[in-house]
Motif scaffolding. Structure first.
Motif, PDB file in Angstrom:
ATOM      1  N   PRO A  10     -24.377  -1.402  84.959  1.00  0.00           N
ATOM      2  CA  PRO A  10     -23.926  -0.319  86.017  1.00  0.00           C
ATOM      3  C   PRO A  10     -22.633  -1.657  86.765  1.00  0.00           C
ATOM      4  N   PHE A  11     -21.483  -0.494  87.298  1.00  0.00           N
ATOM      5  CA  PHE A  11     -20.502  -1.463  87.276  1.00  0.00           C
ATOM      6  C   PHE A  11     -20.581  -1.289  88.711  1.00  0.00           C
ATOM      7  N   SER A  12     -20.009  -2.468  89.768  1.00  0.00           N
ATOM      8  CA  SER A  12     -20.035  -2.160  90.985  1.00  0.00           C
ATOM      9  C   SER A  12     -19.880  -1.428  91.675  1.00  0.00           C
ATOM     10  N   SER A  13     -20.258  -0.586  92.511  1.00  0.00           N
ATOM     11  CA  SER A  13     -20.617   0.823  93.846  1.00  0.00           C
ATOM     12  C   SER A  13     -19.353   1.194  94.584  1.00  0.00           C
ATOM     13  N   ILE A  15     -19.871   0.998  97.134  1.00  0.00           N
ATOM     14  CA  ILE A  15     -20.621   0.541  98.480  1.00  0.00           C
ATOM     15  C   ILE A  15     -19.971  -0.759  98.875  1.00  0.00           C
ATOM     16  N   CYS A  37     -29.543  -1.839  98.407  1.00  0.00           N
ATOM     17  CA  CYS A  37     -27.884  -1.752  98.357  1.00  0.00           C
ATOM     18  C   CYS A  37     -26.874  -2.772  98.158  1.00  0.00           C
ATOM     19  N   THR A  38     -26.746  -3.502  99.260  1.00  0.00           N
ATOM     20  CA  THR A  38     -25.958  -4.587  99.767  1.00  0.00           C
ATOM     21  C   THR A  38     -26.317  -5.445  98.929  1.00  0.00           C
ATOM     22  N   PRO A  96     -27.477   6.055  99.830  1.00  0.00           N
ATOM     23  CA  PRO A  96     -27.633   8.066  98.404  1.00  0.00           C
ATOM     24  C   PRO A  96     -28.320   8.058  99.523  1.00  0.00           C
ATOM     25  N   ILE A  97     -29.338   7.028 100.670  1.00  0.00           N
ATOM     26  CA  ILE A  97     -30.448   7.722 101.366  1.00  0.00           C
ATOM     27  C   ILE A  97     -29.937   8.508 102.715  1.00  0.00           C
ATOM     28  N   MET A  99     -27.353   9.776 102.947  1.00  0.00           N
ATOM     29  CA  MET A  99     -26.250  10.766 102.065  1.00  0.00           C
ATOM     30  C   MET A  99     -27.263  12.247 101.919  1.00  0.00           C
ATOM     31  N   GLY A 127     -22.599   5.233  96.849  1.00  0.00           N
ATOM     32  CA  GLY A 127     -23.392   4.756  95.779  1.00  0.00           C
ATOM     33  C   GLY A 127     -23.563   6.197  94.891  1.00  0.00           C
ATOM     34  N   PHE A 128     -22.994   6.651  94.517  1.00  0.00           N
ATOM     35  CA  PHE A 128     -22.838   7.498  93.015  1.00  0.00           C
ATOM     36  C   PHE A 128     -21.685   7.147  92.256  1.00  0.00           C
ATOM     37  N   TRP A 130     -17.701   4.533  91.335  1.00  0.00           N
ATOM     38  CA  TRP A 130     -17.553   3.324  90.914  1.00  0.00           C
ATOM     39  C   TRP A 130     -16.283   2.419  91.907  1.00  0.00           C
TER      40      TRP A 130
END
Lengths: 397, 445
Positions: A10-13, A15, A37-38, A96-97, A99, A127-128, A130
């Motif tokens: 998956p590409f960078s989000s 965030i 996430c970080t 995400p959390i 959210m 986080g969903f 790109w």
């Protein structure tokens, strides 16, 4: 199946995009997340992180905070950080959390600013998406919060801002120095380079620039905002190659090069008697700039740009393609229409070596992460011409 | 930064009984993330299981670090990511999407894997996703073993963080087998005990064989034969839940024998192991070998300053104690928590190295530590090597597992190599991301 990634990471989000956009500005950036996430951003997505004093933090969200709706702990942590670390602003980046927990970032920011007295803003990343959407949101938040003029529109200086072009955007090596030199040749100075080396104070002066240069799609929204608010026009693209750079610099001087000028190289790049067809997979603005270089410097006409990231309709050519996921890339490449493909090295895994397609690696951190040992090519100005000239000669002669 | 970075003296560390990981970091602190080596996340751990693949259905932010690690480790052909958007979670369609993804993955792989791990994230916890049901359903449809593993940082400080749950899930594949052989399982370490360790010979001598480890198993059938072992040896606490369950359900008793580098601690560990196995292990020659090697090296390192990080393949405080006993001047330990098995060494350090400072890896103030120029001669663990810029780094990562007296010899050799090496910490750290992977599954084209 749509959305199933079997070969690509998956590409960078968004965030990571927001964090990259806010890097090095002297603010405390808090990603509201459980310290996970970080980690991909700090490890794989940010070449500037190692050895920096980056005040990027996780709020260390835990189950108890989510289930009890406890924002007070996070607020106390931010207050404690402000007491220990110098900062010029505080930014909260979503994840995400919070959210799903329905966190009201605007309310949180108001409380943060009230309790700390430090200018604060939020970037609603989840986080969903790109990275480019995160960069865009962060830049816009910075512009709205900090770029000011006092009284009537500021007196415009012969200076430019460069907006977009973060390390996640396949950034060409040594971009800051090369751009300063190239733009300096046109009689302009760089007022601010969002955010490669400029301070928040320099960014706050952005309204004084006479023109903005947008180096990637993620800068377009902010450039539009600055245009609507302060009347600052903008141009899209980067000076890559020889003639393309000349045109770029003339645009800066509000003059356009005669678009009928022919290519420098009279060698035609053909395969089996027909013109070589090129596919560039990457961020749209940079890819379009490379396209300009290939057309103007080398006479290659059949060039398609494809991207997984945002593509502005006004910058599309008819043949350009918005890629949805890995399957759409595989289908595009299966058509075997192209002679030369450019993009992050991981895309070459999709090519069948027996097809005779030439691949040119243009690494993009947002795709396959960065390696300290890897040198990204410097494509700006004359260097871009030399780079492509050498490679195309190698392929076809 | 205003003031000094947060730290506590060794004397201030609490070793009172209670939670098995006692946090050092204060509650009211934002969490800093130092640059780190690849490490062993739950997906990489699960992929130790032979003939297995992992599917993570999540937003991109959850999967990226795992995917990039696996890419570099050449495991990418065993890790799959299903990109789920907000609407997938909100309208509840994601279980069907997961099942469809599994259909496609299994149709591509030759041979079909025997085990599928579905990786849950903290979003699934909040939403109450029923992965148990999903695993049962998918397993029934495809006739393979399907288990869930957890990427759940929201419970990282709790009694059952992700790693413990995931290890439990991995070993739950084993079925009871009343026919036991003379084998012993090594549980919790990420790789088998080094071949150079005397452990293999010592076990073989008393007829305890084979020595089994999950990542040595080439097939699921070979993995399942771990149920036949008579004993479990727990090397690292991440698998403590797994061994407790294996004792209850498979009738395999376990001994927690943490990896140590101090000769006296190793002496004690072997004595406990002898009691556990009911065998005399005859390790004296190896002890003598280690003692002689220590004596030959001690002058080289005497007075060296050192820092120890918690990412080492043993207890950070035990290693600090061992290094002190070998004549080094251990100045700093970087750790976010004291793990229960390390508390006796904390007590020893309180008595014999009262000036030892303990920093966390993650306190807010650590963001500026790198630029303070605090330095030592040798740093053990990547995070210690980062914070003490200029130090020579001895990685001691979980990618190798020294053990016993010969582990001391390996440690001292690693220290010599680090002193002689010209490589910078950053190069060593990023190089560690690349390791040869297990044999590939072939994808059908």
């Amino acid at each position: 199946m749509q959305g199933l990634y079997k070969h690509l990471p998956p590409f960078s989000s968004d965030i990571a995009g927001a964090c990259s956009a806010l890097f090095g500005l002297g603010g405390i950036v808090v990603v509201h997340e459980p310290a996970c996430c970080t980690s991909s951003y700090t490890m794989f997505d940010e070449p500037r992180y190692y050895g920096s004093s980056s005040t990027l933090y996780s709020s260390e969200l835990r189950e108890i905070h989510i289930s009890t709706g406890d924002d007070e702990t996070i607020l106390r942590r931010i207050e404690a950080a402000v007491h220990r670390m110098d900062c010029s602003f505080i930014a909260i980046v979503g994840s995400p959390i919070p959210m799903f927990a329905g966190t009201d970032y605007n309310a949180l920011i108001r409380l943060v600013e009230k309790r700390t007295g430090i200018p604060s803003f939020a970037v609603d990343a989840g986080g969903f998406d790109w990275y480019d959407l995160g960069v865009s949101k962060a830049f816009l938040a910075l512009a709205k919060r900090f770029v000011r003029s006092t009284g009537p529109l500021p007196k415009k200086e012969p200076a430019v801002n460069i907006i977009g072009a973060t390390p996640l955007d396949a950034m060409v090596a040594h971009s800051e120095d090369s751009l300063r030199t190239l733009i300096g040749e046109s009689g302009y100075t760089i007022l601010s380079f969002w955010t490669q080396g400029s301070s928040i104070q320099e960014i706050a002066q952005s309204a004084k620039a006479s023109i903005n240069v947008v180096g990637s799609s993620s800068g377009i929204q902010t450039a539009e905002y600055l245009k609507n608010t302060f009347g600052t026009p903008y141009i899209l693209g980067l000076p890559i190659g020889r003639l393309s750079s000349v045109r770029f610099l003339k645009k800066l001087k509000a003059a356009m090069i005669n678009s009928e000028d022919g290519p420098i190289c009279n060698i035609s790049y053909t395969k089996n008697g027909s013109q070589a067809a090129v596919l560039i997979i990457g961020e749209q603005v940079l890819s379009n700039s490379i396209r300009d270089c290939l057309r103007m410097d080398f006479g290659i006409r059949d060039i398609t740009v494809a991207s997984f990231f945002s593509m502005e309709n006004t910058n599309l050519e008819n043949q350009d393609i918005q890629l949805d996921d890995e399957d759409s890339l595989a289908k595009l490449l299966d058509k075997c229409r192209f002679d030369v493909i450019m993009g992050d090295r991981i895309f070459s895994n999709f090519l069948n070596p027996s097809n005779g397609i030439h691949f040119i690696s243009i690494p993009q951190i947002a795709v396959s992460g960065f390696l300290p040992s890897e040198e990204n090519p410097n494509l700006l100005g004359e260097r871009g011409f030399s780079y492509f000239n050498e490679i195309l000669h190698y392929f076809y002669h | 930064m205003k003031g000094e970075p947060f730290c506590v003296s060794i004397g201030e560390l609490s070793t009172a009984k209670g939670h098995w990981q006692k946090k050092i970091m204060p509650v009211d602190a934002l969490h800093y993330m130092p640059p780190h080596g690849g490490g062993w996340g739950v997906v990489r751990m699960a992929l130790q299981t032979p003939e297995s693949v992992v599917l993570m259905a999540a937003p991109p932010v959850c999967a990226r670090i795992t995917a990039l690690r696996e890419l570099r480790l050449e495991y990418m052909n065993r890790f799959f990511f299903l990109n789920l958007g907000e609407s997938d979670f909100i309208d509840g369609t994601y279980p069907e999407k997961i099942m469809k993804a599994v259909d496609e993955i299994l149709s591509l792989l030759v041979p079909v894997p025997k085990v599928l791990f579905l990786c849950e994230t903290c979003i699934d916890d909040i939403l109450g996703s029923d992965y148990e049901y999903l695993c049962r359903k998918i397993g029934k449809i495809h006739g393979i073993t399907v288990k869930s593993i957890h990427l759940k940082p929201t419970s990282a400080d709790g009694k059952q963080p992700s790693g413990l749950i995931s290890q439990l899930s991995m070993y739950s594949i084993l079925e009871p087998d009343e026919e036991k052989d003379a084998g012993i399982n090594i549980i919790g370490s990420m790789v088998p005990i080094d071949n150079e360790s005397e452990f293999h010979t010592v076990m073989n001598r008393v007829g305890i064989k084979p020595v089994r480890h999950i990542s040595s198993c080439e097939s699921i059938e070979e993995f399942k034969r771990m149920s036949k072992s008579r004993y479990n040896l727990l090397l690292r606490p991440v698998a403590r839940l797994a061994v407790q369950t294996m004792e209850e359900q498979l009738g395999i008793p376990f001994l927690h024998m943490p990896v140590s580098y101090g000769i006296k601690t190793i002496d004690q560990s072997y004595r406990v192991l002898e009691d556990f196995l009911g065998e005399s292990l005859r390790v004296k020659d190896y002890r003598t070998e280690a003692k002689d090697f220590i004596a030959s090296c001690c002058d080289k390192f005497r007075g060296f300053t050192a820092a120890v990080g918690a990412s080492v393949n043993a207890g950070a405080f035990e290693l600090a104690r061992a290094l002190t006993e070998y004549g080094l001047n251990v100045r700093y330990v970087f750790a976010n928590a004291v793990i229960d098995f390390d508390t006796e060494h904390v007590e020893w350090l309180k008595q014999f190295v009262p000036d030892l400072k303990v920093y966390t890896n993650s306190h807010t103030t650590m963001a500026e530590f790198y630029n303070l120029g605090i330095n030592v001669d040798l740093a053990f663990g990547f995070e210690a090597g980062y914070f003490c810029s200029g130090a020579k780094t001895v990685p001691l990562s979980a990618d190798t597992q020294p053990f016993g007296y010969r582990g001391i010899i390996k440690l001292l050799n690693d220290m010599s190599n680090a002193v002689d090496s010209q490589e910078l910490h950053r190069e060593v750290m990023y190089k560690s991301l690349y390791k040869p992977g297990r044999p590939e599954y072939a994808r059908s084209v």
